[in-house]
Write a protein that holds these residues in place. Sequence first.
Motif, mmCIF file in Angstrom:
data_model
loop_
_atom_site.group_PDB
_atom_site.id
_atom_site.type_symbol
_atom_site.label_atom_id
_atom_site.label_comp_id
_atom_site.label_asym_id
_atom_site.label_seq_id
_atom_site.Cartn_x
_atom_site.Cartn_y
_atom_site.Cartn_z
ATOM 1 N N VAL A 75 21.712 62.303 -51.324
ATOM 2 C CA VAL A 75 21.022 61.707 -50.156
ATOM 3 C C VAL A 75 19.937 62.319 -49.944
ATOM 4 O O VAL A 75 19.494 63.212 -50.484
ATOM 5 C CB VAL A 75 21.840 61.707 -49.018
ATOM 6 C CG1 VAL A 75 23.111 61.100 -48.886
ATOM 7 C CG2 VAL A 75 22.101 63.176 -48.329
ATOM 8 N N GLY A 135 18.337 61.827 -44.572
ATOM 9 C CA GLY A 135 19.727 61.447 -44.255
ATOM 10 C C GLY A 135 20.753 62.311 -43.795
ATOM 11 O O GLY A 135 21.661 62.147 -43.305
ATOM 12 N N ARG A 138 20.160 62.673 -40.283
ATOM 13 C CA ARG A 138 20.796 61.623 -39.621
ATOM 14 C C ARG A 138 22.312 61.586 -39.485
ATOM 15 O O ARG A 138 22.785 61.352 -38.454
ATOM 16 C CB ARG A 138 20.300 60.082 -40.122
ATOM 17 C CG ARG A 138 18.956 59.779 -39.884
ATOM 18 C CD ARG A 138 18.745 58.464 -40.217
ATOM 19 N NE ARG A 138 18.633 58.128 -41.656
ATOM 20 C CZ ARG A 138 17.622 58.350 -42.636
ATOM 21 N NH1 ARG A 138 16.409 58.683 -42.141
ATOM 22 N NH2 ARG A 138 17.715 58.357 -43.991
ATOM 23 N N TRP A 154 28.592 57.996 -42.578
ATOM 24 C CA TRP A 154 27.163 58.235 -42.668
ATOM 25 C C TRP A 154 26.964 58.777 -43.972
ATOM 26 O O TRP A 154 25.656 58.339 -44.558
ATOM 27 C CB TRP A 154 26.935 59.436 -41.720
ATOM 28 C CG TRP A 154 27.499 60.914 -42.103
ATOM 29 C CD1 TRP A 154 28.216 61.338 -41.578
ATOM 30 C CD2 TRP A 154 26.841 61.778 -43.175
ATOM 31 N NE1 TRP A 154 28.301 62.698 -42.258
ATOM 32 C CE2 TRP A 154 27.530 63.078 -43.278
ATOM 33 C CE3 TRP A 154 25.345 61.524 -43.759
ATOM 34 C CZ2 TRP A 154 27.054 64.038 -43.962
ATOM 35 C CZ3 TRP A 154 25.286 62.736 -44.573
ATOM 36 C CH2 TRP A 154 26.068 63.863 -44.607
ATOM 37 N N ARG A 213 26.658 55.444 -46.374
ATOM 38 C CA ARG A 213 25.610 54.805 -45.616
ATOM 39 C C ARG A 213 24.320 55.414 -46.243
ATOM 40 O O ARG A 213 23.402 54.449 -46.654
ATOM 41 C CB ARG A 213 25.683 54.676 -44.244
ATOM 42 C CG ARG A 213 24.778 53.648 -43.526
ATOM 43 C CD ARG A 213 24.795 53.523 -42.021
ATOM 44 N NE ARG A 213 24.500 54.987 -41.394
ATOM 45 C CZ ARG A 213 25.636 55.515 -40.792
ATOM 46 N NH1 ARG A 213 26.750 54.999 -40.709
ATOM 47 N NH2 ARG A 213 25.546 56.838 -40.248
ATOM 48 N N GLU A 214 24.018 56.671 -46.230
ATOM 49 C CA GLU A 214 22.930 57.103 -46.675
ATOM 50 C C GLU A 214 22.617 57.096 -48.185
ATOM 51 O O GLU A 214 21.712 57.028 -48.620
ATOM 52 C CB GLU A 214 22.864 58.578 -46.394
ATOM 53 C CG GLU A 214 22.540 58.914 -44.696
ATOM 54 C CD GLU A 214 21.477 58.196 -44.324
ATOM 55 O OE1 GLU A 214 20.389 58.205 -44.867
ATOM 56 O OE2 GLU A 214 21.158 57.696 -42.927
ATOM 57 N N ARG A 215 23.871 57.274 -48.933
ATOM 58 C CA ARG A 215 23.832 57.028 -50.272
ATOM 59 C C ARG A 215 23.449 55.491 -50.485
ATOM 60 O O ARG A 215 22.572 55.247 -51.415
ATOM 61 C CB ARG A 215 25.135 57.219 -50.949
ATOM 62 C CG ARG A 215 25.309 59.071 -51.060
ATOM 63 C CD ARG A 215 26.721 58.986 -51.758
ATOM 64 N NE ARG A 215 27.145 60.252 -52.091
ATOM 65 C CZ ARG A 215 28.358 60.866 -52.271
ATOM 66 N NH1 ARG A 215 29.369 59.865 -52.462
ATOM 67 N NH2 ARG A 215 28.408 62.061 -52.758
ATOM 68 N N GLU A 216 23.848 54.755 -49.939
ATOM 69 C CA GLU A 216 23.521 53.101 -50.133
ATOM 70 C C GLU A 216 22.112 52.918 -50.079
ATOM 71 O O GLU A 216 21.184 52.322 -50.772
ATOM 72 C CB GLU A 216 24.283 52.441 -49.470
ATOM 73 C CG GLU A 216 25.743 51.993 -49.854
ATOM 74 C CD GLU A 216 26.554 51.372 -48.877
ATOM 75 O OE1 GLU A 216 26.262 50.878 -47.767
ATOM 76 O OE2 GLU A 216 27.877 51.111 -49.180
ATOM 77 N N SER A 217 21.653 53.283 -48.618
ATOM 78 C CA SER A 217 20.224 53.516 -48.316
ATOM 79 C C SER A 217 19.223 54.177 -49.431
ATOM 80 O O SER A 217 18.157 53.368 -49.641
ATOM 81 C CB SER A 217 19.940 54.409 -47.009
ATOM 82 O OG SER A 217 18.749 54.121 -46.518
ATOM 83 N N LEU A 218 19.558 55.318 -49.845
ATOM 84 C CA LEU A 218 18.740 55.839 -51.001
ATOM 85 C C LEU A 218 18.650 55.196 -52.055
ATOM 86 O O LEU A 218 17.719 55.019 -52.656
ATOM 87 C CB LEU A 218 19.140 57.528 -51.156
ATOM 88 C CG LEU A 218 18.460 58.347 -52.037
ATOM 89 C CD1 LEU A 218 16.957 58.487 -51.518
ATOM 90 C CD2 LEU A 218 18.933 59.578 -52.166
ATOM 91 N N GLU A 234 18.780 51.865 -52.547
ATOM 92 C CA GLU A 234 18.104 50.710 -52.058
ATOM 93 C C GLU A 234 16.682 51.019 -52.186
ATOM 94 O O GLU A 234 15.841 50.494 -52.698
ATOM 95 C CB GLU A 234 18.394 50.205 -50.656
ATOM 96 C CG GLU A 234 19.737 49.483 -50.808
ATOM 97 C CD GLU A 234 20.124 48.974 -49.381
ATOM 98 O OE1 GLU A 234 19.295 49.090 -48.471
ATOM 99 O OE2 GLU A 234 21.274 48.656 -49.289
ATOM 100 N N VAL A 235 16.231 52.312 -51.563
ATOM 101 C CA VAL A 235 14.894 52.661 -51.579
ATOM 102 C C VAL A 235 14.536 52.831 -52.978
ATOM 103 O O VAL A 235 13.505 52.692 -53.467
ATOM 104 C CB VAL A 235 14.712 54.124 -50.793
ATOM 105 C CG1 VAL A 235 13.357 54.369 -51.105
ATOM 106 C CG2 VAL A 235 15.003 53.697 -49.267
#
Length: 114
Positions: free
Chosen positions: A62, A66, A69, A91, A94-99, A101-102
């Motif tokens: 992350v 992240g 957060r 959390w 979610r943060e792994r998925e967000s990273l 995607e980025v």
Amino acid sequence: MKPATAAAKLDVYLPATPPEFRAGPITREQLDELQRNPPQWLADLRRDGPHPRNVVAARLRVSNSGLARGGVTEALTTAEIQALAADPPEWLVRERESLAEVRAEERRLQERRA
């Protein structure tokens, strides 16, 4: 250099280092020697922690943001990191998925520019 700078370059958590490391400036030669031939305390810190935020974030896959957060504000040991990874809270997922995607978007933009 300051002990904090040397600790950052060695990827270790400064408060966990021995007092003699934190006592005064570290020369470039001393830092190079620590990297070439790490003493036992340095090997133990790198293996078991506690680890600084950047290392915790990398091991959990992350971002540093992240972690914040997710409420992780303190240094974590290797065992604590492994426990989080083994049974990831919401959390962390979610943060792994967000990273991911980025990073995918960054790759897409980089390919587009090429």
